[in-house]
Write a protein that holds these residues in place. Structure first.
Motif, PDB file in Angstrom:
ATOM      1  N   THR A 169       0.803  -1.222   0.000  1.00 25.01           N
ATOM      2  CA  THR A 169       0.000   0.000   0.000  1.00 25.01           C
ATOM      3  C   THR A 169       0.833   1.267   0.000  1.00 25.01           C
ATOM      4  OG1 THR A 169      -0.140   0.029   2.426  1.00 25.01           O
ATOM      5  CG2 THR A 169      -1.859  -1.160   1.217  1.00 25.01           C
ATOM      6  N   GLY A 170       2.096   1.205   0.280  1.00 25.27           N
ATOM      7  CA  GLY A 170       2.908   2.410   0.329  1.00 25.27           C
ATOM      8  C   GLY A 170       4.330   2.157  -0.132  1.00 25.27           C
ATOM      9  N   PRO A 171       4.603   2.121  -1.459  1.00 24.78           N
ATOM     10  CA  PRO A 171       3.659   2.412  -2.540  1.00 24.78           C
ATOM     11  C   PRO A 171       2.731   1.240  -2.819  1.00 24.78           C
ATOM     12  CG  PRO A 171       5.770   1.793  -3.466  1.00 24.78           C
ATOM     13  CD  PRO A 171       5.968   1.857  -1.974  1.00 24.78           C
ATOM     14  N   ILE A 172       1.720   1.506  -3.634  1.00 16.33           N
ATOM     15  CA  ILE A 172       0.805   0.447  -4.056  1.00 16.33           C
ATOM     16  C   ILE A 172       1.570  -0.517  -4.957  1.00 16.33           C
ATOM     17  CG2 ILE A 172      -1.304  -0.066  -5.346  1.00 16.33           C
ATOM     18  CD1 ILE A 172      -2.233   2.809  -4.574  1.00 16.33           C
ATOM     19  N   PHE A 173       1.425  -1.802  -4.679  1.00 15.94           N
ATOM     20  CA  PHE A 173       2.145  -2.834  -5.435  1.00 15.94           C
ATOM     21  C   PHE A 173       1.147  -3.908  -5.823  1.00 15.94           C
ATOM     22  CE2 PHE A 173       5.465  -6.102  -6.053  1.00 15.94           C
ATOM     23  CZ  PHE A 173       6.386  -5.353  -6.771  1.00 15.94           C
TER      24      PHE A 173
ATOM     25  N   ALA B 130      -4.134   5.904 -11.115  1.00 21.64           N
ATOM     26  CA  ALA B 130      -4.519   4.827 -12.027  1.00 21.64           C
ATOM     27  C   ALA B 130      -5.518   3.889 -11.363  1.00 21.64           C
ATOM     28  CB  ALA B 130      -3.280   4.058 -12.476  1.00 21.64           C
ATOM     29  N   LEU B 131      -5.344   3.646 -10.068  1.00 24.52           N
ATOM     30  CA  LEU B 131      -6.272   2.768  -9.357  1.00 24.52           C
ATOM     31  C   LEU B 131      -7.660   3.397  -9.270  1.00 24.52           C
ATOM     32  CD1 LEU B 131      -6.823   0.200  -7.812  1.00 24.52           C
ATOM     33  CD2 LEU B 131      -5.860   1.276  -5.760  1.00 24.52           C
ATOM     34  N   LEU B 132      -7.715   4.693  -9.067  1.00 19.90           N
ATOM     35  CA  LEU B 132      -9.008   5.377  -9.049  1.00 19.90           C
ATOM     36  C   LEU B 132      -9.712   5.260 -10.399  1.00 19.90           C
ATOM     37  CD1 LEU B 132      -8.228   8.629  -7.028  1.00 19.90           C
ATOM     38  CD2 LEU B 132      -9.919   6.867  -6.443  1.00 19.90           C
ATOM     39  N   ARG B 133      -8.953   5.413 -11.470  1.00 22.89           N
ATOM     40  CA  ARG B 133      -9.557   5.274 -12.803  1.00 22.89           C
ATOM     41  C   ARG B 133      -9.969   3.825 -13.063  1.00 22.89           C
ATOM     42  NH1 ARG B 133      -5.096   8.606 -14.118  1.00 22.89           N
ATOM     43  NH2 ARG B 133      -3.964   6.805 -14.975  1.00 22.89           N
ATOM     44  N   LEU B 134      -9.217   2.894 -12.558  1.00 20.24           N
ATOM     45  CA  LEU B 134      -9.467   1.476 -12.813  1.00 20.24           C
ATOM     46  C   LEU B 134     -10.786   1.006 -12.205  1.00 20.24           C
ATOM     47  CD1 LEU B 134      -8.020  -1.043 -14.076  1.00 20.24           C
ATOM     48  CD2 LEU B 134      -7.158  -1.516 -11.770  1.00 20.24           C
TER      49      LEU B 134
ATOM     50  N   VAL C 273      -5.613   1.367   5.823  1.00 15.16           N
ATOM     51  CA  VAL C 273      -5.596   2.526   4.917  1.00 15.16           C
ATOM     52  C   VAL C 273      -6.888   2.674   4.124  1.00 15.16           C
ATOM     53  CG1 VAL C 273      -3.084   2.489   4.699  1.00 15.16           C
ATOM     54  CG2 VAL C 273      -4.485   1.211   3.045  1.00 15.16           C
ATOM     55  N   LEU C 274      -7.885   1.856   4.409  1.00 13.79           N
ATOM     56  CA  LEU C 274      -9.115   1.905   3.623  1.00 13.79           C
ATOM     57  C   LEU C 274      -9.883   3.217   3.784  1.00 13.79           C
ATOM     58  CD1 LEU C 274     -10.540  -1.728   3.958  1.00 13.79           C
ATOM     59  CD2 LEU C 274      -9.313  -0.696   2.031  1.00 13.79           C
ATOM     60  N   ASP C 275      -9.577   3.953   4.850  1.00 12.69           N
ATOM     61  CA  ASP C 275     -10.249   5.243   5.039  1.00 12.69           C
ATOM     62  C   ASP C 275      -9.482   6.389   4.383  1.00 12.69           C
ATOM     63  OD1 ASP C 275      -8.065   5.143   6.736  1.00 12.69           O
ATOM     64  OD2 ASP C 275      -9.098   6.078   8.444  1.00 12.69           O
ATOM     65  N   ARG C 276      -8.445   6.035   3.604  1.00  8.74           N
ATOM     66  CA  ARG C 276      -7.638   7.048   2.921  1.00  8.74           C
ATOM     67  C   ARG C 276      -7.780   6.883   1.417  1.00  8.74           C
ATOM     68  NH1 ARG C 276      -2.011   5.595   6.055  1.00  8.74           N
ATOM     69  NH2 ARG C 276      -2.922   5.347   8.155  1.00  8.74           N
ATOM     70  N   GLU C 277      -7.380   7.945   0.705  1.00  8.97           N
ATOM     71  CA  GLU C 277      -7.343   7.851  -0.757  1.00  8.97           C
ATOM     72  C   GLU C 277      -6.137   7.017  -1.189  1.00  8.97           C
ATOM     73  OE1 GLU C 277      -9.670   8.598  -2.557  1.00  8.97           O
ATOM     74  OE2 GLU C 277     -10.835  10.129  -1.534  1.00  8.97           O
ATOM     75  N   PRO C 278      -6.280   6.290  -2.288  1.00  9.19           N
ATOM     76  CA  PRO C 278      -7.428   6.204  -3.196  1.00  9.19           C
ATOM     77  C   PRO C 278      -8.466   5.185  -2.760  1.00  9.19           C
ATOM     78  CG  PRO C 278      -5.675   4.847  -4.044  1.00  9.19           C
ATOM     79  CD  PRO C 278      -5.136   5.476  -2.790  1.00  9.19           C
ATOM     80  N   TRP C 279      -8.166   4.437  -1.681  1.00  7.37           N
ATOM     81  CA  TRP C 279      -8.973   3.269  -1.338  1.00  7.37           C
ATOM     82  C   TRP C 279     -10.413   3.633  -1.010  1.00  7.37           C
ATOM     83  CZ3 TRP C 279      -6.131  -0.696  -2.746  1.00  7.37           C
ATOM     84  CH2 TRP C 279      -4.731  -0.554  -2.709  1.00  7.37           C
ATOM     85  N   ARG C 280     -10.626   4.711  -0.237  1.00 13.10           N
ATOM     86  CA  ARG C 280     -11.991   5.019   0.198  1.00 13.10           C
ATOM     87  C   ARG C 280     -12.890   5.445  -0.952  1.00 13.10           C
ATOM     88  NH1 ARG C 280     -10.867  10.539   3.695  1.00 13.10           N
ATOM     89  NH2 ARG C 280     -10.284  11.909   1.950  1.00 13.10           N
ATOM     90  N   SER C 281     -12.282   5.812  -2.093  1.00 16.41           N
ATOM     91  CA  SER C 281     -13.078   6.222  -3.256  1.00 16.41           C
ATOM     92  C   SER C 281     -13.319   5.080  -4.234  1.00 16.41           C
ATOM     93  CB  SER C 281     -12.392   7.385  -3.981  1.00 16.41           C
ATOM     94  OG  SER C 281     -12.376   8.538  -3.160  1.00 16.41           O
TER      95      SER C 281
END
Length: 286
Positions: free
Chosen positions: A178-182, A217-221, A237-245
């Motif tokens: 998640t930090g970075p996203i892998f 890219a994950l938000l667009r995906l 981290v689910l309450d943070r971007e990009p995950w919560r969106s």
């Protein structure tokens, strides 16, 4: 990545570095009968392969991340994915040391010390069976290796036979960090398992089997589902971007595997990972 501190993850660390170099074919030492070859295996999947074909008694050194494999009890630990105790390995007098291409830098001191070191590929689904065959030939257990491969294929076919048809197969994003996203790309072993489960890997833009992925890219995906393992700690981290969106997060389509090895370790237990995916991602035939 999840803040990568030391989890199971020889597989996870391997995912991080698996872009390096082509592997060399296994060349067995000629002076020792195959069934008596002393083997150091530096990757848990190769340890599992060796044990599954009946070669546990030939294992004289192993990775710290293979401690969950029953046949390693009492076998000296000689390092982890990226840090090896070369002096300890030399003292074990192995006929061959087995690694993967991503460990080329780590194993160079062993080669300089005169040890036979072979690298076996582990990116793809086909590599699972290639490695089992190679170990069968290396240890004089070709028949056992062939029987294991046939059994694994039968189990896979049986699992596949129970998968129903989905009009729109879910697009799955695998979160390995998640930090970075892998994540995984379409060339990876894990992506193949997702396909066998009746779904599809949502990522098709990676040039390699594994790689980092941007939040944008994950938000667009907007994948239909997210698969991860407990050690990645995606829940933090689910309450943070990009995950919560992500709609997959809002609609609770995040699936967490307790034992990362079942999905992330390309070895003889892969059908357990496949079963887990099928149960969560695709409908069963009626």
């Amino acid at each position: 990545m999840r803040g990568v501190p030391g989890r199971f993850s020889s597989a996870f660390c391997a995912l991080l570095l698996l872009t390096v170099a082509a592997c060399s074919p296994a060349v067995a030492p000629s002076h020792t009968p195959p069934s008596q070859r002393r083997i150091v295996a530096l990757i848990p999947s190769l340890v599992e392969d060796l044990c599954a074909i009946g070669g546990a008694d030939q294992l004289v050194g192993t990775s710290a991340y293979a401690d969950d494999v029953p046949c390693t009890k009492g076998v000296p630990i000689v390092g982890d994915f990226s840090s090896l105790d070369a002096e300890k390995i030399v003292a074990l007098r192995p006929d061959v040391v087995l690694a993967i291409p991503a460990q080329l830098r780590s194993i160079e001191p062993l080669r300089r010390a005169g040890l036979t070191v072979d690298t076996l590929p582990d990116d793809t689904f086909d590599d699972v069976f290639t490695d089992i065959r190679t170990l069968g030939a290396l240890t004089g257990r070709a028949a056992a290796a062939g029987a294991l491969i046939a059994s694994l294929h039968r189990q896979t076919a049986a699992l596949r036979a129970g998968v129903g048809h989905a009009a729109h197969p879910p697009r799955v994003f695998v979160a390995l960090g998640t930090g970075p996203i892998f994540t995984v790309g379409p060339q990876s072993y894990i992506a193949t398992l997702i396909g066998l489960a009746g779904a599809s890997d949502a990522v098709n833009s990676l040039s390699g089997a594994y790689g980092s992925y941007s939040a944008e890219a994950l938000l667009r995906l907007q994948p239909d589902a997210i698969v991860t393992d407990a050690a990645t700690r995606l829940d933090t981290v689910l309450d943070r971007e990009p995950w919560r969106s992500l709609s997959a997060v809002r609609e609770h389509r995040v699936y967490v595997l307790a034992d990362a090895a079942l999905l992330e370790r390309p070895g003889p237990r892969y059908n357990e990972g496949l079963r887990w995916l099928i149960e969560r991602l695709t409908p069963r035939k009626r």
